[in-house]
Write an enzyme that holds these catalytic residues in place. Structure first.
Site, PDB file in Angstrom:
ATOM      1  N   ASN A  77      -1.495   6.612   5.356  1.00  0.00           N
ATOM      2  CA  ASN A  77      -1.613   5.526   6.319  1.00  0.00           C
ATOM      3  C   ASN A  77      -1.098   5.911   7.704  1.00  0.00           C
ATOM      4  O   ASN A  77      -0.124   6.649   7.846  1.00  0.00           O
ATOM      5  CB  ASN A  77      -0.788   4.335   5.823  1.00  0.00           C
TER       6      ASN A  77
ATOM      7  N   HIS B 182      -8.048  -0.302   9.531  1.00  0.00           N
ATOM      8  CA  HIS B 182      -7.076   0.302   8.618  1.00  0.00           C
ATOM      9  C   HIS B 182      -7.377   1.799   8.561  1.00  0.00           C
ATOM     10  O   HIS B 182      -8.240   2.232   7.794  1.00  0.00           O
ATOM     11  CB  HIS B 182      -7.220  -0.371   7.248  1.00  0.00           C
TER      12      HIS B 182
ATOM     13  N   CYS C 221      -4.020   7.183   0.048  1.00  0.00           N
ATOM     14  CA  CYS C 221      -4.976   7.016  -1.038  1.00  0.00           C
ATOM     15  C   CYS C 221      -4.858   8.172  -2.013  1.00  0.00           C
ATOM     16  O   CYS C 221      -4.924   9.333  -1.607  1.00  0.00           O
ATOM     17  CB  CYS C 221      -6.385   6.967  -0.471  1.00  0.00           C
TER      18      CYS C 221
ATOM     19  N   ASP D 156       0.834  -1.198   0.000  1.00  0.00           N
ATOM     20  CA  ASP D 156       0.000   0.000   0.000  1.00  0.00           C
ATOM     21  C   ASP D 156       0.879   1.262   0.000  1.00  0.00           C
ATOM     22  O   ASP D 156       0.547   2.271  -0.629  1.00  0.00           O
ATOM     23  CB  ASP D 156      -0.892  -0.036   1.254  1.00  0.00           C
TER      24      ASP D 156
END
Lengths: 313, 313
Positions: free
Chosen positions: A261, A219, A252, A28
């Site tokens: 994150n 998350h 994102c 990610d």
């Protein structure tokens, strides 16, 4: 680079004794990097994360290289780290991705669903239900091969197009992912807008739906600085799996902010202070994130990484 | 610059219905600035904070200009904002500072004590008890004038020289500050190392000491990203006064990190999500911090300010 005697460990009754961190930095975190990261650097990053004590390290994604060129080296990378004594889940977007992962011996896979129609359309060019239908054979085949499947669910709290996301809408997709066989769900606050009461409301609704808390991970993104407060709320509800990204890498692309994150180091600082075991060596982990930041040519957004690495200067 | 419909308000049972934010940006935030901020800019900052709905705005410090040259304009500044319909507490380090504050009509004052000997020595060049003895006549005279006194207590959780600070040591100084007449105490995590269990332990010990939670404020720094999680723990314990700094301005010069005070915007985001009333307009507050960041020539470290202001671009 150590945290010395700080923070002082002061446990709180009712919190879990141990938390499993699902480290997402290598997948990610790196998937949105503009620069191409050499495969050997990725492998070294994963090796260092394992040496720092992380036991679940999402390694890469078997997505079509056209969509995520940064992870086009999955076939080369996975065998380079496959013998590490840790779990190395990989993302598989569809059956073709699953074929590639299975061919390399991967047995822990993850699919990536959306709780909202807008993000399903933007990210997968499908409706929510069309995406679920696409994942169905992926999950059943992975399970038939003896695999373990994680279902990511994005936009569980807010969506950049739709605003706040109703809890029942999220519960419905969680139910569908569980019914098709997902062992674990990861509840994603993809744009970072969640607050602790909202987290609690979703977890309570999933309890009522009969989805066991042991099957849930959280998350959180730190876009508005809420990730750790939300994590505390989740721990208080009994959640024991928390996703985080070493050094706070990634985020994102649809959330227009510099931060993404939750940083693994910020999480480990809090858990250490709460006396909750993670198995992670904070000094080694911070050194890893400083090293990775040098590879990427920009500083880590993690507050703990900045504070601890500054002390060394 | 607004937050739209986000975050969704989802109240949690047992949390306070309303929180009073003690805004410290104009004093604690600006006192460590290298650049000299013009007095008119400070006054405008305070006016904008009041217009954004903050009701307690610490205005300045009547410390000797030799020690804090950035606040040497206290005599000029205070009358410029004195007619705002908000509380404007000021810091007074000693009787001379109190004389100056009283002469201008200030009746809400604050003293600044330390829970550790090392910081008392570094900051005040006194032992903890010598500093308390110095504050005693300040507090009693302020009370005799009908004033309201806040006692700051720094290094309540960790100290850069001494490491973790034992809870009983903090309780002892809190007791002394209350006994000399302080109406309110502000529990400072000056180097940002606290975690939620430690916060809870200190608040529980203060309960046992008979110090009412209504007399307590919490003052967290975000050095390791823990400030909001610690705030949540304090709210769960019944605390209703939270210190914060607009845009995350300022911090402690002894905590070697880029980040300092909890940003008021990050706090308001969480409180808004929890359905807790603060009276603050998040859009106006964020615009104020963006404006102040322009005056100072560097971006706000607040994640919420960055995310909301980025949306406008």
């Amino acid at each position: 680079m150590t945290a010395g005697g700080l923070p002082m460990a002061v446990p709180v009754e009712g919190l879990p004794a141990r938390v499993r961190i699902h480290e997402v930095g290598a997948r990610d975190g790196l998937q949105n990097e503009k620069a191409t990261v050499p495969t050997e650097v990725k492998a070294e990053f994963i090796r260092r994360l394992a040496a720092a004590g992380l036991t679940t390290i999402e390694a890469t994604s078997f997505v079509h290289p056209r969509w995520v060129p940064q992870l086009a080296d999955a076939e080369d990378l996975f065998p380079m780290v496959g013998d590490l004594p840790v779990d190395l889940p990989v993302l598989v977007p569809n059956e073709r991705g699953l074929d590639r992962a299975l061919a390399l011996g991967a047995r822990r896979v993850a699919v990536f669903a959306s709780a909202t129609e807008s993000f399903a359309k933007a990210n997968l060019n499908r409706t929510v239900d069309e995406a679920l239908a696409m994942f169905e054979p992926v999950v059943s085949r992975a399970k038939a091969e003896g695999g373990h499947v994680r279902g990511y669910l994005s936009m569980c709290f807010g969506d950049p197009w739709e605003g706040p996301v109703p809890v029942p809408q999220v519960v419905r997709v969680c139910r569908a992912l569980r019914d098709m066989g997902c062992d674990e769900l990861s509840l994603g606050d993809t744009i970072g807008v969640a607050t602790p009461g909202h987290v609690r409301a979703l977890l309570t609704a999933l309890d009522a739906e009969g989805i066991p808390v042991e099957a849930l991970g959280v998350h959180f993104h730190d876009t508005y600085g809420q990730a750790l407060a939300n994590t505390l709320a989740a721990l208080q509800h009994g959640v024991t799996t928390v996703d985080a990204s070493a050094g706070g890498l990634g985020g994102c692309p649809y959330a227009k902010s510099a931060t993404g994150n939750l940083a693994t180091e910020d999480l480990v600082w809090m858990l250490r202070g709460l006396g909750i075991d993670t198995g992670v060596d904070l000094g080694l982990l911070t050194a890893t994130s400083v090293w990775m930041a040098e590879q990427l040519g920009r500083p880590s957004p993690s507050r703990t990484v900045r504070a601890l690495s500054h002390k060394e200067q």
